[in-house]
Design a protein around this motif. Structure first.
Motif, PDB file in Angstrom:
ATOM      1  N   THR A  25      50.173 -48.078  48.744  1.00  0.00           N
ATOM      2  CA  THR A  25      51.618 -48.174  48.692  1.00  0.00           C
ATOM      3  C   THR A  25      52.181 -47.303  49.410  1.00  0.00           C
ATOM      4  OG1 THR A  25      51.134 -46.764  46.423  1.00  0.00           O
ATOM      5  CG2 THR A  25      51.719 -48.762  45.883  1.00  0.00           C
ATOM      6  N   GLN A  26      51.714 -46.358  50.720  1.00  0.00           N
ATOM      7  CA  GLN A  26      52.090 -45.225  51.464  1.00  0.00           C
ATOM      8  C   GLN A  26      53.527 -45.207  52.081  1.00  0.00           C
ATOM      9  OE1 GLN A  26      49.296 -46.815  51.351  1.00  0.00           O
ATOM     10  NE2 GLN A  26      48.175 -46.268  52.768  1.00  0.00           N
ATOM     11  N   GLU A  27      53.300 -46.993  52.404  1.00  0.00           N
ATOM     12  CA  GLU A  27      54.518 -47.045  53.314  1.00  0.00           C
ATOM     13  C   GLU A  27      55.795 -46.876  51.965  1.00  0.00           C
ATOM     14  OE1 GLU A  27      54.737 -47.826  56.429  1.00  0.00           O
ATOM     15  OE2 GLU A  27      53.018 -48.069  57.165  1.00  0.00           O
ATOM     16  N   THR A  77      53.642 -34.117  60.508  1.00  0.00           N
ATOM     17  CA  THR A  77      52.396 -34.944  61.268  1.00  0.00           C
ATOM     18  C   THR A  77      51.460 -35.975  61.075  1.00  0.00           C
ATOM     19  OG1 THR A  77      50.792 -32.730  60.977  1.00  0.00           O
ATOM     20  CG2 THR A  77      52.046 -31.660  63.068  1.00  0.00           C
ATOM     21  N   VAL A  78      51.836 -36.283  59.997  1.00  0.00           N
ATOM     22  CA  VAL A  78      50.118 -36.988  59.707  1.00  0.00           C
ATOM     23  C   VAL A  78      51.016 -37.619  58.260  1.00  0.00           C
ATOM     24  CG1 VAL A  78      47.763 -37.486  58.427  1.00  0.00           C
ATOM     25  CG2 VAL A  78      47.649 -34.952  59.036  1.00  0.00           C
ATOM     26  N   CYS A  79      51.457 -37.386  57.024  1.00  0.00           N
ATOM     27  CA  CYS A  79      52.290 -37.962  56.076  1.00  0.00           C
ATOM     28  C   CYS A  79      53.427 -38.272  56.287  1.00  0.00           C
ATOM     29  CB  CYS A  79      51.866 -37.185  54.634  1.00  0.00           C
ATOM     30  SG  CYS A  79      52.251 -38.705  53.577  1.00  0.00           S
ATOM     31  N   THR A  80      53.691 -38.781  57.579  1.00  0.00           N
ATOM     32  CA  THR A  80      54.641 -38.799  58.028  1.00  0.00           C
ATOM     33  C   THR A  80      55.320 -40.155  57.551  1.00  0.00           C
ATOM     34  OG1 THR A  80      53.925 -40.480  59.849  1.00  0.00           O
ATOM     35  CG2 THR A  80      54.113 -38.383  60.148  1.00  0.00           C
ATOM     36  N   ALA A 126      54.805 -37.235  46.518  1.00  0.00           N
ATOM     37  CA  ALA A 126      55.632 -38.840  45.905  1.00  0.00           C
ATOM     38  C   ALA A 126      53.881 -39.989  46.270  1.00  0.00           C
ATOM     39  CB  ALA A 126      56.421 -39.594  46.471  1.00  0.00           C
ATOM     40  N   ARG A 127      53.170 -39.524  47.529  1.00  0.00           N
ATOM     41  CA  ARG A 127      52.809 -40.203  47.669  1.00  0.00           C
ATOM     42  C   ARG A 127      50.863 -40.250  47.340  1.00  0.00           C
ATOM     43  NH1 ARG A 127      54.305 -41.081  54.256  1.00  0.00           N
ATOM     44  NH2 ARG A 127      55.767 -42.646  54.016  1.00  0.00           N
ATOM     45  N   LEU A 128      50.725 -38.496  47.208  1.00  0.00           N
ATOM     46  CA  LEU A 128      49.383 -37.993  46.268  1.00  0.00           C
ATOM     47  C   LEU A 128      49.762 -38.863  45.313  1.00  0.00           C
ATOM     48  CD1 LEU A 128      48.697 -34.284  47.578  1.00  0.00           C
ATOM     49  CD2 LEU A 128      47.097 -36.740  47.649  1.00  0.00           C
ATOM     50  N   SER A 143      54.433 -45.802  58.861  1.00  0.00           N
ATOM     51  CA  SER A 143      53.038 -44.964  59.773  1.00  0.00           C
ATOM     52  C   SER A 143      51.999 -43.853  59.157  1.00  0.00           C
ATOM     53  CB  SER A 143      52.098 -45.790  61.192  1.00  0.00           C
ATOM     54  OG  SER A 143      54.181 -46.869  61.015  1.00  0.00           O
ATOM     55  N   PRO A 144      51.898 -43.562  58.569  1.00  0.00           N
ATOM     56  CA  PRO A 144      51.392 -42.491  58.137  1.00  0.00           C
ATOM     57  C   PRO A 144      49.965 -42.636  58.637  1.00  0.00           C
ATOM     58  CG  PRO A 144      51.797 -43.305  55.765  1.00  0.00           C
ATOM     59  CD  PRO A 144      52.575 -44.274  57.428  1.00  0.00           C
ATOM     60  N   GLY A 145      49.049 -41.239  59.048  1.00  0.00           N
ATOM     61  CA  GLY A 145      47.841 -41.207  59.377  1.00  0.00           C
ATOM     62  C   GLY A 145      46.528 -40.743  58.566  1.00  0.00           C
ATOM     63  N   CYS A 146      46.352 -41.959  57.582  1.00  0.00           N
ATOM     64  CA  CYS A 146      45.731 -41.065  56.015  1.00  0.00           C
ATOM     65  C   CYS A 146      44.512 -41.872  56.747  1.00  0.00           C
ATOM     66  CB  CYS A 146      45.544 -43.061  55.329  1.00  0.00           C
ATOM     67  SG  CYS A 146      47.831 -43.110  54.659  1.00  0.00           S
ATOM     68  N   HIS A 147      43.482 -42.251  58.008  1.00  0.00           N
ATOM     69  CA  HIS A 147      42.569 -41.977  58.499  1.00  0.00           C
ATOM     70  C   HIS A 147      42.042 -40.763  59.001  1.00  0.00           C
ATOM     71  CE1 HIS A 147      45.081 -42.867  61.862  1.00  0.00           C
ATOM     72  NE2 HIS A 147      43.885 -42.267  62.606  1.00  0.00           N
ATOM     73  N   ALA A 148      43.866 -40.060  59.479  1.00  0.00           N
ATOM     74  CA  ALA A 148      42.785 -38.283  60.193  1.00  0.00           C
ATOM     75  C   ALA A 148      43.934 -38.014  58.343  1.00  0.00           C
ATOM     76  CB  ALA A 148      43.601 -38.182  60.676  1.00  0.00           C
ATOM     77  N   CYS A 149      44.212 -38.075  57.298  1.00  0.00           N
ATOM     78  CA  CYS A 149      44.601 -37.232  56.140  1.00  0.00           C
ATOM     79  C   CYS A 149      43.803 -36.346  55.767  1.00  0.00           C
ATOM     80  CB  CYS A 149      45.199 -37.857  55.717  1.00  0.00           C
ATOM     81  SG  CYS A 149      46.102 -36.667  54.459  1.00  0.00           S
ATOM     82  N   PRO A 150      43.514 -35.075  55.944  1.00  0.00           N
ATOM     83  CA  PRO A 150      42.504 -34.123  55.073  1.00  0.00           C
ATOM     84  C   PRO A 150      42.292 -34.481  53.043  1.00  0.00           C
ATOM     85  CG  PRO A 150      44.615 -32.680  55.485  1.00  0.00           C
ATOM     86  CD  PRO A 150      44.327 -33.720  56.209  1.00  0.00           C
ATOM     87  N   VAL A 151      43.728 -34.854  52.677  1.00  0.00           N
ATOM     88  CA  VAL A 151      43.718 -34.813  51.217  1.00  0.00           C
ATOM     89  C   VAL A 151      43.697 -36.712  50.771  1.00  0.00           C
ATOM     90  CG1 VAL A 151      44.514 -33.241  50.694  1.00  0.00           C
ATOM     91  CG2 VAL A 151      46.257 -34.989  51.411  1.00  0.00           C
ATOM     92  N   SER A 152      43.191 -37.698  52.161  1.00  0.00           N
ATOM     93  CA  SER A 152      43.226 -39.157  51.156  1.00  0.00           C
ATOM     94  C   SER A 152      42.018 -38.997  50.530  1.00  0.00           C
ATOM     95  CB  SER A 152      43.049 -39.856  52.662  1.00  0.00           C
ATOM     96  OG  SER A 152      41.045 -39.265  53.171  1.00  0.00           O
ATOM     97  N   ALA A 153      41.424 -38.602  49.813  1.00  0.00           N
ATOM     98  CA  ALA A 153      40.594 -38.799  48.644  1.00  0.00           C
ATOM     99  C   ALA A 153      41.178 -38.684  47.295  1.00  0.00           C
ATOM    100  CB  ALA A 153      39.047 -37.905  49.247  1.00  0.00           C
ATOM    101  N   TRP A 154      42.496 -38.538  47.939  1.00  0.00           N
ATOM    102  CA  TRP A 154      42.485 -37.956  46.531  1.00  0.00           C
ATOM    103  C   TRP A 154      44.088 -38.227  45.757  1.00  0.00           C
ATOM    104  CZ3 TRP A 154      40.471 -33.549  49.566  1.00  0.00           C
ATOM    105  CH2 TRP A 154      39.486 -32.976  48.717  1.00  0.00           C
ATOM    106  N   CYS A 155      44.734 -38.838  47.258  1.00  0.00           N
ATOM    107  CA  CYS A 155      46.110 -39.972  47.035  1.00  0.00           C
ATOM    108  C   CYS A 155      46.178 -41.199  46.780  1.00  0.00           C
ATOM    109  CB  CYS A 155      46.184 -40.097  48.476  1.00  0.00           C
ATOM    110  SG  CYS A 155      47.969 -40.728  48.943  1.00  0.00           S
ATOM    111  N   ALA A 156      46.804 -40.820  45.549  1.00  0.00           N
ATOM    112  CA  ALA A 156      46.585 -41.921  44.788  1.00  0.00           C
ATOM    113  C   ALA A 156      47.803 -42.903  45.446  1.00  0.00           C
ATOM    114  CB  ALA A 156      47.548 -41.710  43.149  1.00  0.00           C
ATOM    115  N   ALA A 157      48.625 -43.294  46.547  1.00  0.00           N
ATOM    116  CA  ALA A 157      49.313 -43.859  46.937  1.00  0.00           C
ATOM    117  C   ALA A 157      48.108 -44.773  47.279  1.00  0.00           C
ATOM    118  CB  ALA A 157      50.013 -43.894  47.923  1.00  0.00           C
ATOM    119  N   ARG A 158      47.567 -43.977  48.764  1.00  0.00           N
ATOM    120  CA  ARG A 158      46.899 -44.865  49.426  1.00  0.00           C
ATOM    121  C   ARG A 158      45.205 -45.300  48.976  1.00  0.00           C
ATOM    122  NH1 ARG A 158      41.993 -42.726  53.739  1.00  0.00           N
ATOM    123  NH2 ARG A 158      42.095 -44.742  55.333  1.00  0.00           N
ATOM    124  N   ALA A 159      45.531 -45.426  47.711  1.00  0.00           N
ATOM    125  CA  ALA A 159      44.295 -46.389  46.910  1.00  0.00           C
ATOM    126  C   ALA A 159      45.113 -47.415  46.686  1.00  0.00           C
ATOM    127  CB  ALA A 159      43.913 -44.913  45.827  1.00  0.00           C
TER     128      ALA A 159
END
Ligand code: SF4
Length: 371
Positions: free
Chosen positions: A224-226, A199-202, A160-162, A205-221
């Motif tokens: 809206t991840q929360e 463990t990361v995309c909880t 949902a977040r990606l 407070s998802p840990g986007c700074h430590a997330c290996p797929v953050s570069a592809w994550c539409a919600a982070r961009a």
């Protein structure tokens, strides 16, 4: 979506980005995965047990149950041959007991129809009692290397977040998860997605700074991840008050009865109870009369003397039900039967008692010890 965070065709990653995304997530999983007892195992029975236990239960809690379970039921034949009461007893404390009943029923089917060998395809696994799309996908991919997805709550949240979806529909989730599976390592891919969610995309407070797929994550961009996925509408919680009879004989044993297979705690053992009618909550006579009625219906002979004690209410929250048990300790007698047992209150009980019933047993033993 592509690396810039814009969704691609049909909202799925473009192939070149997909290969990079897979490498990033699997590399992260290889470096950081938790050391859990079922990790690295490809035995289908053991994977099946772990996946069923992990539904609705945290991995940390499951670890000890999983070890004890495999000591008690090391293979599918042992589980199939076991008495259901022993299976439920081994499950005691994990909750959602239908999972244990289905696991046992599934083992019987594997023994009787598959010569004791867990079937090796997603489609055949789906035929087993209680094996849904998630469990079949997890076992097929982890134990048999079949390139099928396994969508649990963690994976749903990550997808949902990606893809920045507020309310991902089951069909979309299935198709998207299937398109993402790495066919060269399907079992590890599915576990990597679940691990990321755990463990990361909880949830908070998802840990986007430590997330290996953050570069592809539409919600982070989009920031809206929360808010992804949006909370589903909550089902109303029912409230029920139950008169509960703790019928105690001269030896200090109390009656427990097996509940009907359908309904709340189906097939489990509990002290006899009956719903209290609205408006009589404060009426002790009505409470005692209801408890006597429940005890008699369960096969006890109940003394006409006043109750030995009225215990403090015991509250328990089920998924959609808030139950308040009002235990009444009554003197009585009776014999064991197919669906009733007289059990010692001050010793470990040989049948599986749900958590609220164990609280009632402890409270009754304490009060009777003082009488
Ligand atoms: S970047 Fe953040 S929201 Fe996106 S998948 Fe990673 S942890 Fe989840």
């Amino acid at each position: 979506m592509n690396r810039s965070g814009r969704p691609g065709a049909a909202g799925r990653p473009l192939p070149e980005d997909l290969a990079a995304l897979r490498r990033a997530l699997l590399g992260h999983y290889d470096r950081t995965r938790r050391d859990l007892p079922w990790r690295g195992d490809t035995d289908p029975y053991r994977i099946w047990v772990s996946e069923v236990m992990l539904q609705q239960t945290r991995a940390e809690t499951v670890t000890e149950y999983y070890r004890r379970w495999l000591e008690r039921f090391p293979d599918v034949e042992t589980l199939a041959a076991a008495d259901l009461d022993d299976v439920l007893l081994a499950w005691q404390g994990l909750g959602y007991y239908s999972r244990a009943r289905n696991l046992h029923a599934g083992a019987v089917v594997v023994r009787d129809r598959h010569a004791g060998t867990v079937p090796g395809t997603y489609e055949a696994l789906r035929e087993l009692p209680g094996v849904g799309a998630y469990t079949a996908g997890a076992v097929a991919s982890i134990a048999f290397g079949e390139a099928v997805p396994a969508v649990d709550g963690n994976v749903r949240r990550v997808l949902a977040r990606l893809f920045d979806r507020a309310a991902p529909a089951p069909k979309w989730l299935r198709e998207t998860a299937a398109a993402l599976v790495d066919a060269s390592r399907p079992g590890e891919w599915n576990q990597a997605l679940m691990e990321l969610g755990a463990t990361v995309c909880t949830p908070r407070s998802p840990g986007c700074h430590a997330c290996p797929v953050s570069a592809w994550c539409a919600a982070r961009a989009a920031g809206t991840q929360e808010e992804r996925p949006a909370p589903s509408a909550r089902r109303a919680v029912l409230r029920e008050r139950l008169a509960t009879a703790v019928v105690v004989d001269r030896d200090g044993c109390a009656l427990v009865a097996r509940r009907p297979e359908s309904g709340l705690l189906g097939g489990m053992w509990s002290f006899p109870d009956t719903p209290l009618e609205a408006g009589v909550e404060g009426d002790e006579d009505a409470l005692v009369a209801s408890a006597r009625k429940a005890a008699t219906a369960a096969g006890a002979r109940v003394s006409h003397e006043p109750p030995l004690a009225l215990l403090e209410p015991v509250r328990h929250r089920f998924t959609h039900l808030a139950a308040t048990y009002r235990p009444v300790v009554l003197a009585g007698s009776g014999a064991d039967g197919e669906n009733r047992r007289w059990v010692a209150l001050d010793a470990p009980v040989a049948v599986a008692l749900p958590v609220a019933q164990r609280k009632i047993a402890r409270a009754a033993a304490t009060v009777l010890g003082r009488l």
